[in-house]
Design a protein around this motif. Structure first.
Motif, PDB file in Angstrom:
ATOM      1  N   PHE A  10       0.851  -1.186   0.000  1.00 26.68           N
ATOM      2  CA  PHE A  10       0.000   0.000   0.000  1.00 26.68           C
ATOM      3  C   PHE A  10       0.889   1.240   0.000  1.00 26.68           C
ATOM      4  O   PHE A  10       1.738   1.404   0.895  1.00 26.68           O
ATOM      5  N   VAL A  11       0.696   2.093  -0.992  1.00 30.27           N
ATOM      6  CA  VAL A  11       1.557   3.263  -1.179  1.00 30.27           C
ATOM      7  C   VAL A  11       0.687   4.497  -1.381  1.00 30.27           C
ATOM      8  O   VAL A  11      -0.350   4.430  -2.035  1.00 30.27           O
ATOM      9  N   THR A  12       1.123   5.625  -0.832  1.00 33.48           N
ATOM     10  CA  THR A  12       0.409   6.893  -1.004  1.00 33.48           C
ATOM     11  C   THR A  12       1.285   7.876  -1.790  1.00 33.48           C
ATOM     12  O   THR A  12       2.471   8.046  -1.485  1.00 33.48           O
ATOM     13  N   ALA A  13       0.691   8.507  -2.802  1.00 28.48           N
ATOM     14  CA  ALA A  13       1.379   9.546  -3.572  1.00 28.48           C
ATOM     15  C   ALA A  13       1.283  10.868  -2.823  1.00 28.48           C
ATOM     16  O   ALA A  13       0.229  11.202  -2.266  1.00 28.48           O
ATOM     17  N   MET A  14       2.376  11.647  -2.827  1.00 28.57           N
ATOM     18  CA  MET A  14       2.420  12.907  -2.081  1.00 28.57           C
ATOM     19  C   MET A  14       3.261  13.931  -2.839  1.00 28.57           C
ATOM     20  O   MET A  14       4.131  13.583  -3.633  1.00 28.57           O
ATOM     21  N   TYR A  15       2.990  15.208  -2.551  1.00 29.14           N
ATOM     22  CA  TYR A  15       3.891  16.277  -2.970  1.00 29.14           C
ATOM     23  C   TYR A  15       3.807  17.386  -1.920  1.00 29.14           C
ATOM     24  O   TYR A  15       2.739  17.666  -1.380  1.00 29.14           O
ATOM     25  N   ASN A  16       4.927  17.989  -1.612  1.00 28.52           N
ATOM     26  CA  ASN A  16       4.988  19.048  -0.587  1.00 28.52           C
ATOM     27  C   ASN A  16       4.283  18.629   0.708  1.00 28.52           C
ATOM     28  O   ASN A  16       3.573  19.421   1.342  1.00 28.52           O
ATOM     29  N   ASN A  17       4.438  17.360   1.082  1.00 26.22           N
ATOM     30  CA  ASN A  17       3.798  16.795   2.286  1.00 26.22           C
ATOM     31  C   ASN A  17       2.274  16.767   2.214  1.00 26.22           C
ATOM     32  O   ASN A  17       1.599  16.578   3.226  1.00 26.22           O
ATOM     33  N   ILE A  18       1.725  16.978   1.025  1.00 26.74           N
ATOM     34  CA  ILE A  18       0.278  16.874   0.820  1.00 26.74           C
ATOM     35  C   ILE A  18      -0.030  15.480   0.292  1.00 26.74           C
ATOM     36  O   ILE A  18       0.527  15.050  -0.731  1.00 26.74           O
ATOM     37  N   GLU A  19      -0.888  14.775   0.990  1.00 32.65           N
ATOM     38  CA  GLU A  19      -1.259  13.425   0.565  1.00 32.65           C
ATOM     39  C   GLU A  19      -2.257  13.481  -0.591  1.00 32.65           C
ATOM     40  O   GLU A  19      -3.225  14.236  -0.555  1.00 32.65           O
ATOM     41  N   LEU A  20      -2.018  12.649  -1.573  1.00 34.37           N
ATOM     42  CA  LEU A  20      -2.970  12.486  -2.668  1.00 34.37           C
ATOM     43  C   LEU A  20      -3.748  11.189  -2.423  1.00 34.37           C
ATOM     44  O   LEU A  20      -4.410  11.052  -1.420  1.00 34.37           O
ATOM     45  N   GLU A  21      -3.616  10.226  -3.303  1.00 35.12           N
ATOM     46  CA  GLU A  21      -4.376   8.991  -3.158  1.00 35.12           C
ATOM     47  C   GLU A  21      -3.461   7.801  -2.898  1.00 35.12           C
ATOM     48  O   GLU A  21      -2.269   7.817  -3.234  1.00 35.12           O
ATOM     49  N   GLN A  22      -4.054   6.777  -2.318  1.00 39.82           N
ATOM     50  CA  GLN A  22      -3.317   5.539  -2.048  1.00 39.82           C
ATOM     51  C   GLN A  22      -3.579   4.538  -3.165  1.00 39.82           C
ATOM     52  O   GLN A  22      -4.612   4.550  -3.817  1.00 39.82           O
ATOM     53  N   GLY A  23      -2.603   3.655  -3.361  1.00 40.80           N
ATOM     54  CA  GLY A  23      -2.764   2.554  -4.305  1.00 40.80           C
ATOM     55  C   GLY A  23      -2.188   1.289  -3.724  1.00 40.80           C
ATOM     56  O   GLY A  23      -1.336   1.335  -2.834  1.00 40.80           O
ATOM     57  N   LYS A  24      -2.661   0.166  -4.213  1.00 43.30           N
ATOM     58  CA  LYS A  24      -2.121  -1.112  -3.745  1.00 43.30           C
ATOM     59  C   LYS A  24      -1.740  -1.970  -4.935  1.00 43.30           C
ATOM     60  O   LYS A  24      -2.316  -1.861  -6.016  1.00 43.30           O
ATOM     61  N   GLY A  25      -0.745  -2.839  -4.696  1.00 47.18           N
ATOM     62  CA  GLY A  25      -0.282  -3.696  -5.775  1.00 47.18           C
ATOM     63  C   GLY A  25       0.574  -4.826  -5.250  1.00 47.18           C
ATOM     64  O   GLY A  25       0.929  -4.865  -4.068  1.00 47.18           O
ATOM     65  N   LYS A  26       0.945  -5.722  -6.171  1.00 47.33           N
ATOM     66  CA  LYS A  26       1.710  -6.907  -5.774  1.00 47.33           C
ATOM     67  C   LYS A  26       3.175  -6.597  -5.503  1.00 47.33           C
ATOM     68  O   LYS A  26       3.894  -7.430  -4.968  1.00 47.33           O
ATOM     69  N   ASN A  27       3.625  -5.395  -5.893  1.00 46.74           N
ATOM     70  CA  ASN A  27       4.957  -4.921  -5.511  1.00 46.74           C
ATOM     71  C   ASN A  27       4.893  -3.396  -5.408  1.00 46.74           C
ATOM     72  O   ASN A  27       3.867  -2.777  -5.715  1.00 46.74           O
ATOM     73  N   LYS A  28       5.983  -2.793  -4.979  1.00 45.02           N
ATOM     74  CA  LYS A  28       5.967  -1.347  -4.747  1.00 45.02           C
ATOM     75  C   LYS A  28       5.704  -0.571  -6.031  1.00 45.02           C
ATOM     76  O   LYS A  28       4.973   0.430  -6.031  1.00 45.02           O
ATOM     77  N   LYS A  29       6.295  -1.018  -7.142  1.00 40.38           N
ATOM     78  CA  LYS A  29       6.129  -0.293  -8.397  1.00 40.38           C
ATOM     79  C   LYS A  29       4.674  -0.306  -8.861  1.00 40.38           C
ATOM     80  O   LYS A  29       4.144   0.709  -9.329  1.00 40.38           O
TER      81      LYS A  29
END
Length: 241
Positions: free
Chosen positions: A203-222
């Protein structure tokens, strides 16, 4: 070998499609000489388009490398490499070849003709490479090929990527948007991973300038990062051109 009037007429049709007029139509014609036809010729001077395929592959690889390098100014080497590989490949080039109906212009051996060579993706992809090598050789100009691909025919590749969304580089799209709008870089935070080692879910969350965007999940980090980028693109309402 002189070109027949019917062959010249046919090649002139193609010039209109590709938006380039050849100084020497024989160079264009040679891009369509398949090895299967060469093997049937007694004249040893009759050459296949294989050397042109080799040259075209290198030229097109450079064209898309430069194009993506300029378009996505703040993504790393790995992401640029991945993005290029999604376009510089057999499936993409055969799709472009079909757009120009290049199978119509091929000169094939009898066996290859009977077995459906005009519609074979591998042959069409190679022919597309040979065609742009021919344009390079005729114009003696890399910039001519670059302008043709990135200004006049880029929609072919954009549409290909839209149709094949599994191959679309969402991270590159998101980064380009954030870089232009916020002058910032997207980062990806690993939130957690669950499951056994052979079947983990990340489970990974996209961010910029410490602002959280959306999370995604997958079978590996990429995979999780790509999913997070895709979800963020949808949240931000970014249009994929």
């Amino acid at each position: 070998m002189e070109l027949s009037n019917s062959r010249i007429k046919l090649l002139k049709q193609l010039e209109k499609e590709i938006l380039y007029d050849f100084k020497d139509l024989k160079i264009l014609d040679s891009a369509f000489h398949h090895i299967s036809k060469v093997n049937e010729q007694e004249d040893s001077s009759y050459k296949s388009n294989e050397r042109m395929e080799f040259l075209g592959d290198s030229i097109l690889g450079l064209v898309f490398s430069e194009y993506f390098y300029k378009k996505y100014r703040d993504i790393d080497e790995g992401e640029l490499t991945k993005l290029k590989s999604e376009v510089v490949c057999e499936e993409s080039f055969s799709n472009a070849a079909k757009h120009f109906n290049l199978g119509k212009y091929l000169i094939l051996g009898k066996g290859e003709e009977k077995s459906g060579g005009r519609q074979r993706n591998s042959i069409l992809s190679d022919t597309f490479e040979a065609l742009f090598a021919a344009i390079y050789l005729d114009s003696n100009s890399y910039s001519t090929v670059y302008e043709l691909i990135t200004k006049k025919h880029i929609n072919i590749f954009d549409n290909y990527l839209k149709i094949n969304k599994n191959n679309y580089n969402y991270k590159a799209i998101l980064q380009n948007y954030v870089q232009i709008k916020y002058k910032s870089k997207v980062k990806y935070r690993l939130d957690k991973s669950i499951g056994p080692d052979h079947a983990k879910v990340f489970f990974v969350t996209a961010m910029y300038n410490n602002i959280e965007l959306e999370q995604g999940k997958g079978k590996n980090k990429k995979h999780a990062e790509q999913k997070a980028a895709k979800n963020s693109i949808e949240k931000l309402g970014i249009e994929i051109e």
